[in-house]
Design an enzyme around this catalytic site. Structure first.
Site, short mmCIF file in Angstrom:
data_model
loop_
_atom_site.label_atom_id
_atom_site.label_comp_id
_atom_site.label_asym_id
_atom_site.label_seq_id
_atom_site.Cartn_x
_atom_site.Cartn_y
_atom_site.Cartn_z
CB SER A 145 -0.97 -0.04 1.18
OG SER A 145 -1.93 0.98 1.08
CG ASP A 304 -2.43 3.86 -2.01
OD1 ASP A 304 -3.12 3.69 -3.02
OD2 ASP A 304 -2.56 3.17 -0.98
CG ASP A 306 -2.42 -0.55 -3.01
OD1 ASP A 306 -2.15 0.56 -2.53
OD2 ASP A 306 -3.18 -1.36 -2.44
CG ASP A 308 -5.67 0.56 -1.39
OD1 ASP A 308 -4.82 1.47 -1.39
OD2 ASP A 308 -5.67 -0.37 -0.56
#
Length: 574
Positions: A145, A304, A306, A308
């Site tokens: 993340s 960010d 990834d 999400d």
């Protein structure tokens, strides 16, 4: 010989380590503290999977610990007789993410479990969508993340598209403990498994299926198009997976003037332009703000690595860029979605919203005013997904409107069961266009909410406890808060204590005890005599305890003063 020394020697003597991997361990030979740090324990597998620094050792992210975790997941799938259903795999832009994803696919294939792996990096929410779309039994996502570049992680998902439920996470953890990391993990060659059809490659066909579901979440499809000529948006993927799909979705919904941050469009696991690729931090927006000022934009968006989580800075009433926090954005989006549905007469039947217990109570006021049901759940997006699943399984005539958590995670729609920065970015741009047409910025809209519903202030304080004894110190602090709680914090008397481990809420004025009506979790909350709330929760992925402050008051000055008193007390107490 101490356990950690035995493990160190076992790794040194293994034929499976490459020359460079052994040299890395040999370099530690004169530093017993570093050997102990890497081998005194194994990375703990929980509902959030694994997360740790990338290096050799049992207490680290490397191809061996990833393979061991995947073997544990494979054992669960085989026990459930679900091997034929397959597992979807995705990965982000971090160093070694592709390697770890391919290792995972190879282990699954060796266990007779079909693996679907993306041809390149993809956003986390697309993994959640893909496994549901393919009717897989599980999913694996390689990502840490928004953590610093030294970290990587392994998230495991179940068939509903949410992260593993606690009972399955416990099973995988128990399986991992029984597996010898070198002798008991099954492997096969990745390319050979692809050629034999045991590993299938996912490509842009899955992107199209995913983006078509995201597009369905527009509340007013004309909002952006109506002001497209005059709407300027700046976006940065922070070197991550949002680099392609987010500009794509914004173009599809009508954004004509999108300016990306060129330095941060580079896919780079070292994240060279930021110290931490976290859209909660104002400093990651510096390059974007420069562009915004030059092109006349009032909004900079960053996701960010990834994709999400999504963060935003917007211009205030004196032309300076200020942060819209995760709590504030959650409230803005919920208010906008409800209002837009009401104005267009398209509000679905029996709408409901889901938020976490550490997220702003301003949302409760908004939902109450519009007769929208609100659910409070434990921290973690899987609990939001659980509410959606329970409604679906019950057959109730109810519609999920929106879910969010204060840590910059949002989801509209049920096509995925994890936070989605792709859909959130699209909705933020739609909402910005809506207010732009009224001559307002998001800063103006937020102040409008405070004028209507009262003043709210939310923030958090992180207490890090690094080192080998970090877990013990975290547990000790939580035990003190639980068993020897103070009578007051910052001069304000505590009138209610919530112990989510025992699922009880104790009213200190009446001595009555009620239920939280939530699963057991190591969380403690304190409600003050002025209705402020302070919540303590150990992180599931980092060595820290987070204190959440949920404040309300007559003025910003009053809330700020109370906040400083609370923080000062907590710092001295810790």
């Amino acid at each position: 010989m101490d356990f950690y020394k035995e493990q160190y020697q076992k790794w040194l003597n293994s034929d499976l380590l490459s020359h460079d991997e052994k040299q890395e361990l040999i370099s530690l030979s004169n530093n017993e503290d570093l050997i102990k740090e890497r081998f005194y324990t194994s990375l703990e597998f929980g509902t959030a999977g694994l997360r740790g620094k990338m290096r050799m050792g049992t207490n680290a992210m490397n191809k061996f610990t990833v393979a061991q975790a995947t073997q544990g997941l494979a054992n669960l799938i085989i026990k459930e007789n679900r091997a034929a259903d397959g597992v979807a795999i995705a990965y982000d832009s971090r160093n070694n993410s592709e390697l770890f994803a391919k290792v995972s696919a190879s282990v699954l294939a060796a266990n007779g479990i079909k693996a679907y792996i993306f041809d390149e990096l993809r956003p986390t929410p697309e993994l959640s969508f893909a496994l549901r779309h393919l009717n897989c039994v599980a999913g694996i996502n390689i990502t840490a993340s928004h953590n610093p570049k030294e970290y990587n992680g392994y998230k495991a998902y179940w068939e509903d598209g949410a992260q593993l439920p606690p009972e399955h996470a416990k099973t995988v953890s128990a399986e991992i403990e029984k597996i010898d990391i070198f002798a008991d993990v099954k492997h096969t060659d990745f390319d050979k498994a692809v050629s034999e059809g045991k590993i299938l490659i996912l490509d842009q066909e899955m992107d199209e299926a995913y983006l078509s579901e995201v597009m369905k979440q527009l509340v007013n499809p004309n909002a952006i198009k109506n002001v497209a000529n005059d709407l300027h948006i700046v976006y940065s993927p922070l070197h991550g997976t949002g680099y392609r799909l987010i500009p794509d979705i914004l173009a599809r919904c009508g954004v004509e003037h999108l300016y990306v941050v060129p330095e941060q469009m580079e896919i780079n696991g070292d994240f060279p332009t930021v110290e931490k690729p976290n859209p909660e931090y104002p400093e990651v927006f510096e390059l974007g703000v420069e562009i915004a000022n030059s092109v006349g934009s009032t909004l900079v968006i960053a996701t960010d690595p990834d994709a999400d989580r999504v963060g935003v800075v917007t211009k205030n009433n004196v032309g300076e860029f200020v942060t819209i926090s995760g709590n504030q954005m959650g409230a803005l989006l919920i208010d906008y979605i409800i209002t837009a549905y009401e104005e267009t007469g398209t509000m679905p039947n029996n709408p409901y919203v889901v938020k976490t217990i550490v997220s702003t109570e301003l949302v409760a006021k908004i939902c109450e005013a519009h007769n929208v049901k609100l659910h409070n759940v434990l921290t973690g997006f899987k609990f939001i997904g659980e509410v959606i699943k329970n409604y679906e399984q019950s057959g109730a005539d109810a519609t999920y409107l929106f879910g969010f958590e204060e840590s910059y995670g949002y989801l509209k729609g049920t096509y995925a069961r994890d936070k989605d920065a792709v859909v959130a970015t699209m909705l933020i741009c739609e909402m910005t266009a809506f207010y732009h047409a009224k001559g307002m910025t998001l800063f103006d809209a937020l102040n409008g909410l405070y004028e209507k519903y009262g003043q709210y202030l939310e923030t958090n304080q992180e207490v890090y406890m690094d080192g080998i004894d970090g877990k013990e110190r975290m547990a000790s602090l939580m035990n003190v808060l639980r068993n020897n709680a103070p009578e007051s914090i910052g001069g304000k008397r505590i009138i209610e204590v919530g112990d989510y481990l025992t699922a009880t809420i104790t009213n200190k004025l009446t001595s009555t005890v009620s239920s939280t009506n939530l699963p057991s979790s190591n969380v403690i909350s304190f409600k003050m005599e002025n209705n402020d709330v302070i919540i303590a929760r150990p992180s599931g992925t980092e060595p820290k305890i987070k204190f959440y402050y949920l404040l309300t008051g007559k003025s910003k000055e009053e809330m700020t003063a109370n906040l400083e008193s609370y923080k000062s007390f907590i710092s001295s107490f810790v």
